[in-house]
Design a protein around this motif. Structure first.
Motif, PDB file in Angstrom:
ATOM      1  N   TRP A 125     -50.262  32.575 -88.504  1.00  0.00           N
ATOM      2  CA  TRP A 125     -49.249  32.696 -89.586  1.00  0.00           C
ATOM      3  C   TRP A 125     -50.176  33.517 -90.465  1.00  0.00           C
ATOM      4  N   GLN A 152     -39.146  38.775 -85.169  1.00  0.00           N
ATOM      5  CA  GLN A 152     -39.538  37.785 -84.284  1.00  0.00           C
ATOM      6  C   GLN A 152     -39.036  38.035 -83.102  1.00  0.00           C
ATOM      7  N   THR A 169     -38.053  20.159 -86.647  1.00  0.00           N
ATOM      8  CA  THR A 169     -39.537  20.360 -85.893  1.00  0.00           C
ATOM      9  C   THR A 169     -40.254  20.114 -87.537  1.00  0.00           C
ATOM     10  N   PRO A 209     -42.754  24.994 -87.346  1.00  0.00           N
ATOM     11  CA  PRO A 209     -42.821  26.014 -87.065  1.00  0.00           C
ATOM     12  C   PRO A 209     -41.205  26.412 -85.812  1.00  0.00           C
ATOM     13  N   ARG A 210     -41.852  27.512 -85.763  1.00  0.00           N
ATOM     14  CA  ARG A 210     -39.837  27.688 -84.740  1.00  0.00           C
ATOM     15  C   ARG A 210     -39.418  27.022 -82.286  1.00  0.00           C
ATOM     16  N   LYS A 242     -38.588  26.639 -79.648  1.00  0.00           N
ATOM     17  CA  LYS A 242     -36.812  26.353 -79.347  1.00  0.00           C
ATOM     18  C   LYS A 242     -36.735  25.236 -78.304  1.00  0.00           C
ATOM     19  N   ARG A 260     -42.488  28.277 -77.491  1.00  0.00           N
ATOM     20  CA  ARG A 260     -43.498  28.193 -78.246  1.00  0.00           C
ATOM     21  C   ARG A 260     -42.897  29.312 -79.411  1.00  0.00           C
ATOM     22  N   ASP A 261     -42.966  28.537 -80.261  1.00  0.00           N
ATOM     23  CA  ASP A 261     -42.915  29.834 -82.085  1.00  0.00           C
ATOM     24  C   ASP A 261     -44.069  30.987 -81.477  1.00  0.00           C
ATOM     25  N   SER A 313     -47.148  30.628 -84.130  1.00  0.00           N
ATOM     26  CA  SER A 313     -48.053  29.194 -83.682  1.00  0.00           C
ATOM     27  C   SER A 313     -48.997  28.705 -82.793  1.00  0.00           C
TER      28      SER A 313
END
Length: 639
Positions: free
Chosen positions: A7, A22, A449, A452-453, A455, A506-507, A510
């Motif tokens: 990040w 994204q 979470t 972090p994003r 999924k 994973r993001d 991140s």
């Protein structure tokens, strides 16, 4: 060895960078289309990320802290714009914009404290306003404590309790949500916080147990909200919500910070101390289908003393009652995993389950902007966001080491060290619209979470098979032949065990993923149990058949500069799993927990930039994570 900067931004002045693009994966559909009159729907659902716990200057505490950001500012931040931190620097999301947001200012005295500080308002002439903001105010903090204490007692201060003003500020809050809502692109919900608290018995310093809820409306919101100055009893809030629903305004409440509730959030009795009943369970689940598992004031999944065989239970533990330096003692009524166990025991012995809730995370930011990234932490309030020294992540008074450092002198310093850069709400919805996202929350197809994003998808079915993992029709089959997270599998005859599908990505901004786990809780004869099973390991490794743990994947962190070695960290983990100890006659629940590789905690990042050792009293590393809502197995639908 490489320095992990997933990040990374060049400086604390975060506004200098534009949001990253994204990355679309197989786990999600293409990004939602621009807002139009008709929004396309994806029947296998997309992952959307947001925050449904955000405070602005309209909250009585945020304003006194020095916050001046408005609800519109909070939405601008969520949409990717920079806003000004009260400590004097720009802050901006380090990744893509959020998909949805709810501004949830405290309903109690909504907008009243700003009016007390506005010369043109009659409230500014009251004695209390003069004692806080007037030219002769000598101890405004003590004067202001009167406001906070009434939230606990439910007895308003009549001279400042202007209900017409509160109604007008609430109307403006609704108008801000309406103006920022862009179906198909960005969802803005109307909401507020119901700030219920209970005094903690004892002879020591005053403390209060947290029973806060965020109240979120699906669409239209009423002209008047219901706060603890109407009643401190959450069950009265539910009754009010029932009347709103009967009038066509669907609404739900999301409890948060159960970790500081003194065992009361998931108590085995009502607010008034009466036995729980089936009617109570049905009403609670209709009004509170979700619980916030992680936010700035710590994580409410479990605690080491409650889950001694879970090596990852000691994660961002917030030790204090809210607004106090009195330490709380973790109890089963404080955390979601023990609550799941208690609910299953009640289902087995009494035939009802009042704790059949899904999971979500959010931030509880009090500067209108969530601090979600460890490397760039700006705290919960202006005070701890002012500097690393203010949040005690570097030695005081410019010292180079912690040797001889005095204990922190203020409550703000004591508690700020335990604040987290968390959390983020995830939902699986057909489209980015109020209706679709709210309905996902209602059916508990949600995950939380720690920032972090990641999924996470989780399904279960009695007819699932391992071959599904490689099928192009995986999602269609999973929905058609089973249930997603938040769902219920009914008891079956025979000994057949359900199959579980676990899928995490994973993001990309991140750390890589280390492992995916299934946490099982169950009741047997009224006695409850829990177990943690690693079900997918990075690098293609296989969990040990006896310990149910993945081998070490070689990931590491160099604390001196926060650089990382990824080891065999994964971008995706996917598994078909069956419970080796499945018992068809027992009540059980399963949820997924996904762990990233270890990285530096925000306090270590602060120390690294300052060239000082990390605070020895704080964790140096953490493993960011995500939690899915459970899937229940048994005979109770919870509807």
């Amino acid at each position: 060895m490489s320095r992990f900067t997933g990040w990374a931004l060049p400086a604390l002045a975060l506004a200098a960078c534009a949001p990253s693009t994204q990355i679309t994966t197989d786990l999600e559909a293409a990004p939602p289309p621009p807002a139009t009159a008709t929004v396309d729907a994806n029947p296998t659902r997309n992952a959307y990320f947001g925050d449904v716990h955000v405070h602005t200057s309209n909250s009585f505490d945020a304003y006194i802290f020095g916050v001046r950001a408005t609800p519109d500012d909070a939405y601008r931040f969520a949409k990717g714009e920079a806003i000004r931190h009260p400590a004097g620097y720009d802050i901006k999301l380090a990744g893509p914009p959020l998909d949805f947001l709810a501004v949830t200012d405290h309903g109690e005295y909504l907008g009243v404290v700003p009016a007390m500080d506005t010369a043109s308002s009659p409230l500014s002439q009251t004695a209390l306003a003069q004692s806080v903001f007037g030219p002769d105010a000598t101890d405004p903090g003590t004067s202001f404590l009167r406001v906070g204490m009434t939230v606990v007692t439910g007895q308003e201060i009549e001279e400042i309790y202007d209900r017409d003003l509160i109604d007008s500020v609430w109307a403006a809050t609704i108008a801000s949500a309406e103006g920022n809502n862009e179906p198909g692109k960005f969802t803005a919900f109307s909401g507020y916080e119901f700030t219920s608290m209970l005094p903690v018995p004892g002879d020591g310093p005053a403390a209060a147990a947290n029973l806060h809820r965020n109240v979120i409306f699906r669409g239209e919101a009423p002209a008047r909200l219901f706060s603890t100055l109407d009643s401190t009893n959450p069950e009265d809030l539910w009754a009010w919500m029932e009347t709103e629903r009967a009038d066509g305004r669907d609404v739900l409440a999301i409890p948060h910070n159960s970790n500081a509730s003194n065992g009361q959030m998931f108590a085995l009795q009502t607010y008034k101390g009466e036995p729980l009943t089936a009617g109570y369970a049905t009403t609670r689940m209709r009004n509170e289908p979700l619980v916030e598992v992680s936010q700035v004031k710590g994580t409410s999944e479990t605690a080491p003393t409650l889950s001694p065989n879970d090596e990852w239970a000691d994660f961002e533990q917030y030790e204090y009652f809210i607004g106090s330096t009195v330490k709380s003692t973790p109890s089963a009524g404080d955390f979601v995993r023990p609550a799941y166990k208690a609910g299953l025991a009640l289902q087995e012995t009494e035939g009802f389950n009042p704790f059949k809730f899904g999971l979500i995370s959010s931030s509880d930011t009090h500067v209108a902007a969530a601090s979600l990234v460890e490397e760039f932490h700006w705290g919960k309030t202006p005070q701890d966001g002012a500097s690393p020294e203010a949040r005690r992540s570097v030695p005081p008074n410019g010292a180079a080491t912690w040797e001889g450092a005095e204990d922190p002198s203020t409550r703000r310093q004591i508690t700020a060290t335990q604040f987290s850069s968390s959390g983020l709400a995830g939902v699986w919805a057909e489209s980015n619209t109020r209706e679709a996202i709210f309905d996902a929350m209602r059916r508990k197809e949600t995950f939380g979470t720690s920032g972090p994003r990641m999924k996470v998808r989780f399904f279960a079915g009695m007819d699932y098979a391992p071959e599904m993992l490689g099928s192009a029709a995986l999602l269609e089959t999973a929905y058609a032949e089973g249930v997603p997270m938040g769902g219920q599998l009914e008891k079956v005859s025979g000994d057949a065990a359900p199959g579980f599908l676990v899928w995490a990505i994973r993001d990309p901004l991140s750390a890589p993923l280390q492992r995916a786990q299934v946490v099982k809780v169950w009741s047997d004869g009224g006695e409850t149990h829990e177990a943690v099973h690693d079900v997918a390991c990075s690098g293609g490794a296989v969990p040990d058949a006896t310990t149910h743990r993945c081998p070490d994947n070689g990931a590491s962190v160099d604390i001196s500069d926060c650089s990382t070695k990824p080891g065999s960290g994964a971008s995706e983990l996917k598994a078909y799993w069956q419970d080796p100890d499945f018992a068809p006659d027992l009540e059980a629940a399963y949820y997924v927990r996904v762990l990233e590789n270890p990285t530096c905690r925000w306090s270590t990042w602060d120390a690294e930039r300052a060239g000082t050792p990390p605070n020895p009293e704080l964790p140096k590393m953490l493993q960011e994570r995500a939690w899915s809502s459970p899937i229940w197995y048994g005979g109770y639908s919870g509807e």
